[in-house]
Design a protein around this motif. Structure first.
Motif, PDB file in Angstrom:
ATOM      1  N   VAL A  88       1.181  -1.266  -0.220  1.00  0.00           N
ATOM      2  CA  VAL A  88      -0.049   0.549  -0.289  1.00  0.00           C
ATOM      3  C   VAL A  88       1.281   1.534   0.049  1.00  0.00           C
ATOM      4  O   VAL A  88       0.631   2.393  -1.002  1.00  0.00           O
ATOM      5  CB  VAL A  88      -0.474  -0.311   0.855  1.00  0.00           C
ATOM      6  CG1 VAL A  88      -1.672   1.231   1.465  1.00  0.00           C
ATOM      7  CG2 VAL A  88      -2.119  -0.953   0.981  1.00  0.00           C
ATOM      8  N   ASP A  89       2.153   1.331   0.957  1.00  0.00           N
ATOM      9  CA  ASP A  89       2.737   2.471   1.040  1.00  0.00           C
ATOM     10  C   ASP A  89       3.303   2.363  -0.315  1.00  0.00           C
ATOM     11  O   ASP A  89       3.552   3.837  -0.919  1.00  0.00           O
ATOM     12  CB  ASP A  89       3.705   1.987   1.980  1.00  0.00           C
ATOM     13  CG  ASP A  89       3.603   2.043   3.562  1.00  0.00           C
ATOM     14  OD1 ASP A  89       2.296   2.811   3.751  1.00  0.00           O
ATOM     15  OD2 ASP A  89       4.612   1.696   4.369  1.00  0.00           O
ATOM     16  N   ASN A  90       3.769   1.607  -1.115  1.00  0.00           N
ATOM     17  CA  ASN A  90       4.732   1.715  -2.259  1.00  0.00           C
ATOM     18  C   ASN A  90       3.328   2.283  -3.399  1.00  0.00           C
ATOM     19  O   ASN A  90       3.723   3.280  -4.384  1.00  0.00           O
ATOM     20  CB  ASN A  90       5.252   0.109  -2.668  1.00  0.00           C
ATOM     21  CG  ASN A  90       6.293   0.167  -2.258  1.00  0.00           C
ATOM     22  OD1 ASN A  90       7.273   1.108  -2.222  1.00  0.00           O
ATOM     23  ND2 ASN A  90       6.952  -1.057  -1.511  1.00  0.00           N
ATOM     24  N   ALA A  91       2.343   1.991  -3.737  1.00  0.00           N
ATOM     25  CA  ALA A  91       1.646   1.947  -4.487  1.00  0.00           C
ATOM     26  C   ALA A  91       1.108   3.485  -4.337  1.00  0.00           C
ATOM     27  O   ALA A  91       1.126   4.525  -5.797  1.00  0.00           O
ATOM     28  CB  ALA A  91       0.413   1.227  -4.563  1.00  0.00           C
ATOM     29  N   ASN A  92       0.779   4.049  -2.811  1.00  0.00           N
ATOM     30  CA  ASN A  92       0.716   5.613  -2.239  1.00  0.00           C
ATOM     31  C   ASN A  92       2.269   5.981  -2.981  1.00  0.00           C
ATOM     32  O   ASN A  92       1.882   7.225  -3.360  1.00  0.00           O
ATOM     33  CB  ASN A  92       0.337   5.693  -0.839  1.00  0.00           C
ATOM     34  CG  ASN A  92      -0.732   5.037  -0.825  1.00  0.00           C
ATOM     35  OD1 ASN A  92      -1.609   4.987  -2.177  1.00  0.00           O
ATOM     36  ND2 ASN A  92      -0.490   4.294   0.210  1.00  0.00           N
ATOM     37  N   ALA A  93       3.332   5.818  -2.942  1.00  0.00           N
ATOM     38  CA  ALA A  93       4.227   6.106  -3.514  1.00  0.00           C
ATOM     39  C   ALA A  93       4.467   6.200  -4.874  1.00  0.00           C
ATOM     40  O   ALA A  93       4.499   7.736  -5.779  1.00  0.00           O
ATOM     41  CB  ALA A  93       5.831   6.082  -2.825  1.00  0.00           C
ATOM     42  N   LEU A  94       4.188   5.692  -5.494  1.00  0.00           N
ATOM     43  CA  LEU A  94       4.726   5.579  -6.850  1.00  0.00           C
ATOM     44  C   LEU A  94       3.052   6.667  -7.646  1.00  0.00           C
ATOM     45  O   LEU A  94       3.684   6.989  -8.496  1.00  0.00           O
ATOM     46  CB  LEU A  94       4.307   4.537  -7.656  1.00  0.00           C
ATOM     47  CG  LEU A  94       4.980   2.983  -7.634  1.00  0.00           C
ATOM     48  CD1 LEU A  94       4.985   2.097  -7.969  1.00  0.00           C
ATOM     49  CD2 LEU A  94       6.134   3.793  -9.066  1.00  0.00           C
ATOM     50  N   PHE A  95       2.121   6.773  -7.162  1.00  0.00           N
ATOM     51  CA  PHE A  95       0.922   7.719  -7.480  1.00  0.00           C
ATOM     52  C   PHE A  95       1.137   9.115  -7.256  1.00  0.00           C
ATOM     53  O   PHE A  95       1.435  10.175  -7.653  1.00  0.00           O
ATOM     54  CB  PHE A  95       0.060   7.246  -6.338  1.00  0.00           C
ATOM     55  CG  PHE A  95      -1.107   8.356  -6.828  1.00  0.00           C
ATOM     56  CD1 PHE A  95      -1.422   7.768  -8.185  1.00  0.00           C
ATOM     57  CD2 PHE A  95      -2.629   9.142  -6.961  1.00  0.00           C
ATOM     58  CE1 PHE A  95      -3.037   8.327  -8.787  1.00  0.00           C
ATOM     59  CE2 PHE A  95      -3.223   9.824  -6.729  1.00  0.00           C
ATOM     60  CZ  PHE A  95      -3.844   9.702  -8.187  1.00  0.00           C
TER      61      PHE A  95
END
Ligand code: 0O2
Length: 204
Positions: free
Chosen positions: A184-191
């Motif tokens: 989830v953290d990585n999805a948000n960071a990529l976004f």
């Protein structure tokens, strides 16, 4: 009579797959044409690349069982819309909605389902715009509409979904849970990064 029934069902499924695959080709060509026009007129390609797949019969049967559906071809036609699938990978976040608009405004396209997992990401962190569209396929003697599921997402969203999908399905156990918070953290960071890139692209 049993075998006749099976033979009839197999023929009906083969006919359905043929129409749905033709529908997938129609949509894929429309998307390629739009991208080509953009390159000529606006010097920008919204589409990075397009992948297509037909659902393999094994996973179709799995889905019928999971949904508790009747095994008839009619029930498949009325309930399962992702037999023909296209994945459109865009360069930027805005391109997702540009592609959606340009495709759905075409006269022969009917949008029958829309799920925006970018405005409302899934709990896993998954982001993507899902559309199911119907397009007419011209046959020898009539016209039949075939549904195609289109998943539209950016390069970053696709990179994330590929890794998460691998963790979820490809290993012998579902390892996505183990990395859930991290994913989830990585999805948000990529976004966040893709929003920044979008902004730089706007400035250009
Ligand atoms: P596969 O192997 O990718 O084909 P439906 O069952 O289609 O009527 P549903 O289940 O609400 O309705 O569909 P949804 O959630 O809109 O879309 C399902 C598809 O989106 C999945 O296909 C995945 O391709 C993708 N997807 C949805 N959620 C996630 C997620 O959390 N992670 C990843 N990596 N992909 C996701 P299938 O059929 O489940 O599997």
């Amino acid at each position: 009579a049993g075998l006749d029934w099976v033979a009839d069902q197999l023929t009906a499924v083969a006919q359905m797959y043929q129409i749905y695959e033709s529908a997938q080709h129609e949509i894929s060509t429309k998307l390629e044409n739009l991208d080509a026009e953009f390159e000529v007129n606006y010097n920008h390609n919204p589409i990075h690349h397009i992948d297509g797949r037909m659902k393999d019969p094994q996973s179709l049967i799995g889905k019928i069982q999971k949904k508790g559906l009747d095994r008839s071809v009619d029930s498949i036609k009325n309930n399962i819309f992702d037999i023909a699938g296209l994945r459109v990978i865009t360069n930027y976040i805005d391109d997702i909605y540009t592609v959606e608009k340009l495709l759905s405004q075409q006269d022969d396209i009917e949008v029958i389902r829309r799920k925006d997992y970018i405005k409302n990401p899934k709990e896993s962190g998954y982001r993507s715009l899902h559309l199911v569209v119907k397009v007419p396929v011209f046959k020898a003697n009539d016209v039949e509409k075939g549904p195609v599921e289109i998943q539209i997402r950016t390069i970053g969203m696709d990179m994330w979904a590929s890794l998460e999908h691998e963790l979820r399905y490809k290993t012998d156990v579902n390892r996505a849970e183990e990395f859930a918070a991290n994913l989830v953290d990585n999805a948000n960071a990529l976004f966040d990064i893709e929003q920044n890139f979008q902004e730089i692209h706007h400035q250009l």
